[in-house]
Motif scaffolding. Structure first.
Motif, PDB file in Angstrom:
ATOM      1  N   ALA A  51      -0.095  10.825  -3.980  1.00  0.00           N
ATOM      2  CA  ALA A  51      -0.117   9.542  -3.262  1.00  0.00           C
ATOM      3  C   ALA A  51       1.304   9.144  -2.904  1.00  0.00           C
ATOM      4  CB  ALA A  51      -0.737   8.490  -4.162  1.00  0.00           C
ATOM      5  N   PRO A  52       1.485   8.449  -1.800  1.00  0.00           N
ATOM      6  CA  PRO A  52       2.835   7.971  -1.467  1.00  0.00           C
ATOM      7  C   PRO A  52       3.371   7.106  -2.608  1.00  0.00           C
ATOM      8  CG  PRO A  52       1.319   7.595   0.336  1.00  0.00           C
ATOM      9  CD  PRO A  52       0.498   8.059  -0.819  1.00  0.00           C
TER      10      PRO A  52
ATOM     11  N   LEU B 196       2.582   3.447  -2.759  1.00  0.00           N
ATOM     12  CA  LEU B 196       1.200   3.133  -3.100  1.00  0.00           C
ATOM     13  C   LEU B 196       1.037   3.035  -4.620  1.00  0.00           C
ATOM     14  CD1 LEU B 196      -1.099   2.718  -1.091  1.00  0.00           C
ATOM     15  CD2 LEU B 196      -1.912   4.991  -1.667  1.00  0.00           C
ATOM     16  N   GLU B 197       1.703   3.940  -5.314  1.00  0.00           N
ATOM     17  CA  GLU B 197       1.650   3.914  -6.790  1.00  0.00           C
ATOM     18  C   GLU B 197       2.298   2.635  -7.329  1.00  0.00           C
ATOM     19  OE1 GLU B 197       3.363   7.478  -8.294  1.00  0.00           O
ATOM     20  OE2 GLU B 197       1.745   8.741  -7.506  1.00  0.00           O
TER      21      GLU B 197
ATOM     22  N   TYR C 101      -0.008  -0.195  -6.759  1.00  0.00           N
ATOM     23  CA  TYR C 101      -1.121  -0.169  -7.709  1.00  0.00           C
ATOM     24  C   TYR C 101      -0.667  -0.719  -9.058  1.00  0.00           C
ATOM     25  CZ  TYR C 101      -5.289   1.391 -10.158  1.00  0.00           C
ATOM     26  OH  TYR C 101      -6.443   1.409 -10.898  1.00  0.00           O
ATOM     27  N   ASP C 102       0.460  -0.215  -9.528  1.00  0.00           N
ATOM     28  CA  ASP C 102       0.932  -0.625 -10.856  1.00  0.00           C
ATOM     29  C   ASP C 102       1.261  -2.122 -10.914  1.00  0.00           C
ATOM     30  OD1 ASP C 102       0.609   1.935 -11.736  1.00  0.00           O
ATOM     31  OD2 ASP C 102       2.701   2.521 -11.387  1.00  0.00           O
TER      32      ASP C 102
ATOM     33  N   ALA D 200      -2.718  -3.998  -8.977  1.00  0.00           N
ATOM     34  CA  ALA D 200      -4.129  -3.607  -9.128  1.00  0.00           C
ATOM     35  C   ALA D 200      -4.856  -4.444 -10.180  1.00  0.00           C
ATOM     36  CB  ALA D 200      -4.232  -2.120  -9.458  1.00  0.00           C
ATOM     37  N   GLN D 201      -4.184  -4.750 -11.283  1.00  0.00           N
ATOM     38  CA  GLN D 201      -4.832  -5.533 -12.355  1.00  0.00           C
ATOM     39  C   GLN D 201      -5.249  -6.920 -11.839  1.00  0.00           C
ATOM     40  OE1 GLN D 201      -5.969  -5.013 -15.478  1.00  0.00           O
ATOM     41  NE2 GLN D 201      -6.584  -7.166 -15.447  1.00  0.00           N
TER      42      GLN D 201
ATOM     43  N   PHE E 141      -8.082  -6.516  -9.383  1.00  0.00           N
ATOM     44  CA  PHE E 141      -9.297  -6.160 -10.117  1.00  0.00           C
ATOM     45  C   PHE E 141      -9.956  -7.414 -10.700  1.00  0.00           C
ATOM     46  CE2 PHE E 141     -10.950  -5.438 -14.447  1.00  0.00           C
ATOM     47  CZ  PHE E 141     -12.037  -4.624 -14.172  1.00  0.00           C
TER      48      PHE E 141
ATOM     49  N   ARG F 151     -14.782  -1.802  -7.759  1.00  0.00           N
ATOM     50  CA  ARG F 151     -14.098  -0.520  -7.561  1.00  0.00           C
ATOM     51  C   ARG F 151     -14.126  -0.118  -6.083  1.00  0.00           C
ATOM     52  NH1 ARG F 151     -13.855   4.476  -6.861  1.00  0.00           N
ATOM     53  NH2 ARG F 151     -12.749   5.939  -8.221  1.00  0.00           N
TER      54      ARG F 151
ATOM     55  N   LEU G   1     -11.680  -2.294  -4.144  1.00  0.00           N
ATOM     56  CA  LEU G   1     -10.305  -1.930  -4.508  1.00  0.00           C
ATOM     57  C   LEU G   1      -9.920  -0.601  -3.838  1.00  0.00           C
ATOM     58  CD1 LEU G   1      -8.212  -3.344  -6.293  1.00  0.00           C
ATOM     59  CD2 LEU G   1      -8.877  -1.838  -8.161  1.00  0.00           C
ATOM     60  N   GLN G   2     -10.863   0.335  -3.847  1.00  0.00           N
ATOM     61  CA  GLN G   2     -10.635   1.628  -3.187  1.00  0.00           C
ATOM     62  C   GLN G   2     -10.371   1.425  -1.692  1.00  0.00           C
ATOM     63  OE1 GLN G   2     -11.117   5.255  -4.418  1.00  0.00           O
ATOM     64  NE2 GLN G   2      -9.740   4.977  -2.683  1.00  0.00           N
TER      65      GLN G   2
ATOM     66  N   PHE H 211      -6.802   0.084  -1.100  1.00  0.00           N
ATOM     67  CA  PHE H 211      -5.714   1.065  -1.229  1.00  0.00           C
ATOM     68  C   PHE H 211      -5.808   2.150  -0.162  1.00  0.00           C
ATOM     69  CE2 PHE H 211      -4.980  -1.151  -5.124  1.00  0.00           C
ATOM     70  CZ  PHE H 211      -3.602  -1.072  -5.271  1.00  0.00           C
ATOM     71  N   THR H 212      -6.999   2.460   0.266  1.00  0.00           N
ATOM     72  CA  THR H 212      -7.142   3.418   1.374  1.00  0.00           C
ATOM     73  C   THR H 212      -6.526   2.831   2.639  1.00  0.00           C
ATOM     74  OG1 THR H 212      -9.173   4.270   0.419  1.00  0.00           O
ATOM     75  CG2 THR H 212      -8.818   4.717   2.749  1.00  0.00           C
TER      76      THR H 212
ATOM     77  N   ALA I 292      -2.840   2.997   2.424  1.00  0.00           N
ATOM     78  CA  ALA I 292      -2.346   4.363   2.657  1.00  0.00           C
ATOM     79  C   ALA I 292      -2.362   4.695   4.144  1.00  0.00           C
ATOM     80  CB  ALA I 292      -3.208   5.363   1.888  1.00  0.00           C
TER      81      ALA I 292
END
Lengths: 142, 170
Positions: free
Chosen positions: B3-4, B7-8, B11-12, B15-16, B19, B33, B36-37, B40-41, B44
């Motif tokens: 993943a780029p 993006l990570e 997420y870190d 994302a929490q 969520f 889920r 959330l998917q 992030f898609t 990206a």
């Protein structure tokens, strides 16, 4: 606005944690989505489309109507250009006819000139202007 | 394909929060889920999406809220009754071994589920995201006053609903 005890109590309740296994799944799935280059190619087209839309945003129908009018104008002009030599040839008089009409006109002019020659009576009325000194002398004599 | 890196990081860092917000909104872990998917898609696919965003978290909350609304609309009314049942079952809070605390959190989760979605979102952002009304207004695309009134209505309903158990454990 300060939170009261009840609100503080609610705030202190910890929320559920996101499942750890989701991270790898979501990021992997996101990364395997259509490649950015394809998106870029599409985005170039969409950019052009966006630019055109920005120019024609106020009324695309108006622009389409204007374009249609121009097409009609060009078509009419093209048609008239094709027809004009034929029309000119058809409407142009023959040289002999022109000569005849010229002779007629000359004859009419000559007649008019002959009839309208000034006579003597008119000439007597129109006395030639005298010098100012003579006019003054006439006035004194009267 | 990795993943780029951005993006990570996203997420870190977020994302929490996304969520928790989604779980409170959808009241379904699978739906959470999926949304959330989807978020992030999209991030990206559109790396420039966050460019110019003054507050990443607020922007992502707004994106998530809109995606959740779209998701719920797409899902339609077919599962409405199933969802209502599920809403009562799911808890958005961490489990606790103390039965009193666990009971309070369960009641709190149920009380939140009973709120209309717009009030629930305002209460969630105010209490658990520490958003100001201005930030809530921006995230939910509403006026400052609407954000404040939605929160106030929501918190009053919850106060009323939780009064017995709250008085008991206070």
């Amino acid at each position: 606005m300060k939170p009261d005890d009840f609100e503080k109590r609610l705030q202190n309740q910890p929320l559920r944690q996101i499942p750890t296994e989701w991270r790898a799944e979501i990021l992997q799935s996101a990364a395997s989505s259509p490649h950015p280059s394809r998106t870029m190619r599409r985005s170039v087209l969409s950019t052009i489309n966006h630019q055109l839309s920005a120019v024609l945003w106020f009324n695309p129908k108006a622009w389409a109507g204007l374009a249609a009018i121009w097409v009609v104008i060009f078509a009419l002009q093209f048609k008239s250009q094709n027809n004009s030599p034929m029309v000119a040839a058809a409407s142009a008089p023959r040289p002999s006819t022109i000569l005849m009409s010229l002779k007629d006109q000359q004859q009419t002019l000559a007649e008019l000139m002959g009839n309208n020659q000034p006579n003597d009576a008119d000439q007597t009325h129109r006395a030639a202007p005298k010098p100012h000194s003579e006019r003054r002398r006439e006035t004194v004599l009267i | 394909m990795p993943a780029p890196p951005d993006l990570e990081r996203l997420y870190d860092e977020h994302a929490q929060a996304l969520f928790a917000f989604l779980l409170n909104f959808t009241r379904d872990e699978n739906d959470t889920r999926d949304v959330l998917q989807e978020i992030f898609t999209r991030l990206a696919r559109e790396p420039d999406l966050l460019r110019g965003a003054r507050d990443e978290r607020a922007f992502l909350i707004r994106l998530t809220h809109n995606a959740a609304i779209d998701f719920m609309r797409r899902r339609g009314t077919r599962q409405k009754y199933h969802d209502q049942f599920a809403e009562a079952e799911i808890s958005i809070f961490a489990a606790d071994e103390n039965p009193d605390v666990a009971a309070f959190r369960e009641s709190l989760s149920r009380a939140l589920a009973e709120l209309p979605e717009d009030q629930r979102a305002a209460v969630h952002l105010k209490l658990w995201e520490n958003h100001t009304f201005e930030q809530i207004a921006t995230a939910l695309n509403i006026s400052h006053n609407t954000a404040a009134s939605r929160y106030r209505y929501g918190i009053d309903k919850m106060r009323e609903r939780l009064r017995p158990i709250y008085e008991e454990i206070k």
